[in-house]
Design an enzyme around this catalytic site. Structure first.
Site, PDB file in Angstrom:
ATOM      1  N   LYS A  56       0.860  -1.183   0.000  1.00  0.00           N
ATOM      2  CA  LYS A  56       0.000   0.000   0.000  1.00  0.00           C
ATOM      3  C   LYS A  56       0.899   1.236   0.000  1.00  0.00           C
ATOM      4  O   LYS A  56       1.476   1.603   1.012  1.00  0.00           O
ATOM      5  CB  LYS A  56      -0.927   0.047   1.213  1.00  0.00           C
ATOM      6  CG  LYS A  56      -2.085   1.055   0.994  1.00  0.00           C
ATOM      7  CD  LYS A  56      -2.639   1.613   2.271  1.00  0.00           C
ATOM      8  CE  LYS A  56      -1.876   2.781   2.807  1.00  0.00           C
ATOM      9  NZ  LYS A  56      -1.944   4.003   1.932  1.00  0.00           N
ATOM     10  N   GLY A  59       6.846   5.610   8.172  1.00  0.00           N
ATOM     11  CA  GLY A  59       5.930   6.730   8.246  1.00  0.00           C
ATOM     12  C   GLY A  59       6.137   7.500   9.531  1.00  0.00           C
ATOM     13  O   GLY A  59       7.154   7.341  10.221  1.00  0.00           O
ATOM     14  N   SER A  60       5.180   8.337   9.855  1.00  0.00           N
ATOM     15  CA  SER A  60       5.304   9.172  11.042  1.00  0.00           C
ATOM     16  C   SER A  60       5.209   8.336  12.310  1.00  0.00           C
ATOM     17  O   SER A  60       4.639   7.240  12.323  1.00  0.00           O
ATOM     18  CB  SER A  60       4.192  10.226  11.054  1.00  0.00           C
ATOM     19  OG  SER A  60       2.934   9.621  11.293  1.00  0.00           O
ATOM     20  N   THR A  61       5.740   8.873  13.391  1.00  0.00           N
ATOM     21  CA  THR A  61       5.671   8.179  14.674  1.00  0.00           C
ATOM     22  C   THR A  61       4.226   8.049  15.140  1.00  0.00           C
ATOM     23  O   THR A  61       3.845   7.015  15.707  1.00  0.00           O
ATOM     24  CB  THR A  61       6.513   8.919  15.721  1.00  0.00           C
ATOM     25  OG1 THR A  61       7.889   8.883  15.301  1.00  0.00           O
ATOM     26  CG2 THR A  61       6.400   8.273  17.087  1.00  0.00           C
ATOM     27  N   GLY A  91       2.737   5.338  13.068  1.00  0.00           N
ATOM     28  CA  GLY A  91       3.450   4.113  13.380  1.00  0.00           C
ATOM     29  C   GLY A  91       3.053   3.518  14.717  1.00  0.00           C
ATOM     30  O   GLY A  91       3.023   2.291  14.883  1.00  0.00           O
ATOM     31  N   GLU A 127       9.985   1.932  10.797  1.00  0.00           N
ATOM     32  CA  GLU A 127      10.939   3.017  10.577  1.00  0.00           C
ATOM     33  C   GLU A 127      10.142   4.304  10.623  1.00  0.00           C
ATOM     34  O   GLU A 127       9.360   4.605   9.716  1.00  0.00           O
ATOM     35  CB  GLU A 127      11.648   2.833   9.228  1.00  0.00           C
ATOM     36  CG  GLU A 127      12.964   3.592   9.145  1.00  0.00           C
ATOM     37  CD  GLU A 127      12.854   4.855   8.350  1.00  0.00           C
ATOM     38  OE1 GLU A 127      12.821   5.929   8.995  1.00  0.00           O
ATOM     39  OE2 GLU A 127      12.797   4.802   7.117  1.00  0.00           O
ATOM     40  N   CYS A 136      13.282  11.626   6.767  1.00  0.00           N
ATOM     41  CA  CYS A 136      13.213  11.255   8.180  1.00  0.00           C
ATOM     42  C   CYS A 136      14.580  11.295   8.855  1.00  0.00           C
ATOM     43  O   CYS A 136      14.668  11.479  10.073  1.00  0.00           O
ATOM     44  CB  CYS A 136      12.575   9.871   8.343  1.00  0.00           C
ATOM     45  SG  CYS A 136      13.347   8.588   7.340  1.00  0.00           S
ATOM     46  N   GLU A 142       9.073  16.880  14.877  1.00  0.00           N
ATOM     47  CA  GLU A 142       9.459  16.715  13.478  1.00  0.00           C
ATOM     48  C   GLU A 142       8.670  17.683  12.598  1.00  0.00           C
ATOM     49  O   GLU A 142       7.461  17.574  12.460  1.00  0.00           O
ATOM     50  CB  GLU A 142       9.213  15.275  13.038  1.00  0.00           C
ATOM     51  CG  GLU A 142       9.842  14.933  11.715  1.00  0.00           C
ATOM     52  CD  GLU A 142       9.734  13.457  11.374  1.00  0.00           C
ATOM     53  OE1 GLU A 142      10.671  12.936  10.739  1.00  0.00           O
ATOM     54  OE2 GLU A 142       8.730  12.820  11.737  1.00  0.00           O
TER      55      GLU A 142
END
Length: 492
Positions: free
Chosen positions: A192, A244-246, A249, A266, A300, A395
């Site tokens: 995806k 992706g973003s925390t 995630g 990650e 990132c 971030e």
């Protein structure tokens, strides 16, 4: 089955053929069950490039079913590692043959400068398939000496169906870090891609099928949050690879844990570069600039926090102000462009919100740029920023650099380790002992010395803390898609 849509014509360049805006499942194209569509926007102009299918849970189920059937009944997991490796090497050759097409498609979709799409994104993605194509033949078990009479050995086996979820900023690279090792290990994949940047994922699925990848081994479902959640929670998926973003995630990791699925996560980063008093300043400043403007700051591992020994602080600030002002910003299709637009309007507005907090002195940039209707923001340097400022701790994901002074090595390390993230770091010094000492103390998955963002398919990377867990690249990346089975046969 080739189904190329009408090409898009770019200013000064030949047409870029678009892949079918449909789902690729079990070796064929199909519409989403709900028949919904999503616009794909050109970040350089704000205009619609094309539309793609808006897949949902029913489409994910169809893709997982196809991948499961390909794993249970198809040839892919039953091939030797060398055979699969040959296939992956062939896929790498196909990507080389279509390198310019894929680079222009990636640039169109993401807004990244064509020079980087060609050299970095395509180069790294091809390297992934070449590296894991070569590594596939090394997957093997070992005999073990045990106490009782018998023959004991281990087997390294694929996990099954892998759910690969990639982000918008490096679609080709960060899908390849999952798909290439997963295939090398003998798994099948449902990919995806990010909802904003799905075009190269669809085109690669088509090219790989034409190159002989068996049906169902690689499936691509475009869509948003519904498709992503359905993929993570599907009982037929045995492993999740996510970048992706925390924030996202965290939810993905929780859902994977509920299904007792291994996951490679990650996530976000807030990486620091440290310039010590004995550093070669010219080289360090060049790394500092490249570290925060590369990919328009949508990286990132971007070096978005610069820590400078106080003896060089004002000198470095002056050099950064000069350099940031002269970085070529503009149309990503022009060969001279270094910084293109942000990937979408919401990303641009997010950067604006952080800078508007006024948490530092603006040394350079600090404003939106009006270029062709696109989502451009000037490379921005913020000085005299407190360590607890949001722009330091959170971030931003745009071309924004914060600069802070330090006096001692201990203070520099403490500042570098003071965020919840731990993805990457860099240090600049001519003292070899300090380089090894500080590298060991930095809380990060990868550390660069007198350099920045040097990545290779053989060199693992990944995060600690809120930057995630697990590793991609290298043998460690292949191990993440394998499981060990022990076999014992009595001989008495």
């Amino acid at each position: 089955m080739t189904q190329i849509q009408e090409p898009v014509h770019l200013s000064g360049h030949s047409a870029v053929p678009l892949p079918p805006g449909r789902l690729f499942i079990d070796g064929d194209w199909r519409d989403a069950v709900a028949t919904g569509r999503r616009d794909v926007i050109d970040p350089a102009t704000g205009s619609v490039i094309t539309t793609v299918a808006d897949g949902g849970a029913a489409d994910i189920d169809a893709a997982v079913t196809a991948a499961g059937r390909a794993f249970d009944e198809g040839p892919w997991p039953r091939m030797s590692g060398r055979e699969r490796g040959d296939h992956l090497l062939k896929l790498a050759e196909v990507m080389k043959e279509h390198r310019e097409e894929l680079a222009r498609l990636e640039s169109l979709d993401t807004g990244k400068p064509i020079v980087f799409a060609r050299m970095v994104d395509l180069g790294d993605a091809i390297d992934q398939y070449t590296y894991y194509g070569s590594l596939a033949s090394t997957v093997q078990g070992a005999t073990r000496s045990i106490r009782r009479p018998g023959f004991a050995y281990t087997r390294r086996e694929p996990l099954g169906v892998v759910g690969a979820i990639s982000p918008f900023n490096f679609p080709l690279i960060l899908s390849s870090t999952k798909i290439a090792p997963a295939l090398a290990a003998g798994n099948t994949v449902v990919h995806k891609p990010a909802e904003d940047t799905p075009l190269t994922a669809l085109r690669l699925a088509e090219l790989f099928a034409e190159a002989g990848l068996p049906p169902g081994v690689l499936n691509v479902v475009t869509g948003g949050a519904e498709a992503g959640a359905a993929l993570v929670r599907h009982p037929g998926v045995h492993k999740i690879g996510f970048t992706g973003s925390t924030a996202t995630g965290t939810a993905v990791a929780a859902a994977a844990a509920e299904g007792v699925k291994p996951a490679t996560m990650e996530l976000g980063g807030k990486s620091a570069q440290l310039i010590f008093a004995d550093a070669e300043l010219g080289r360090a400043i060049e790394c500092a600039v490249n570290g925060f403007v590369f990919n328009t700051g949508q990286f990132c591992m971007g070096g978005t926090r610069l820590l400078v020994h106080r003896s060089h602080y004002e000198t470095v600030l002056g050099a950064l102000a000069e350099a940031a002002t002269h970085v070529p910003v503009g149309d990503p299709r022009q060969e001279s462009t270094i910084v293109g637009p942000l990937a979408g309007l919401r990303h641009l507005e997010n950067v604006e919100r952080y800078v508007a907090l006024g948490e530092g002195r603006v040394v350079a940039g600090g404003r939106r740029l009006d270029i062709g209707g696109g989502y451009y923001y000037a490379p921005t340097v913020l000085a005299d920023v407190a360590n607890d400022a949001r722009v330091v701790q959170e971030e931003v994901f745009g071309p924004v650099l914060t600069v802070q002074p330090f006096d001692t090595e201990d203070e520099a390390v403490a500042l570098a380790n003071s965020t919840r993230y731990g993805l990457a770091a860099a240090l600049h010094t001519n003292d070899l002992a300090r380089a090894h000492r500080v590298a060991a103390r930095l809380r990060a998955g990868i550390v660069w010395v007198n350099s920045y963002a040097v990545l290779d398919a053989a060199l693992p990377f990944g995060g600690v803390g809120h930057s995630g867990y697990g590793r991609e690249n290298g043998p460690e990346g292949l191990d993440a898609y394998l499981q060990t089975k022990s076999v014992y046969m009595p001989t008495d």
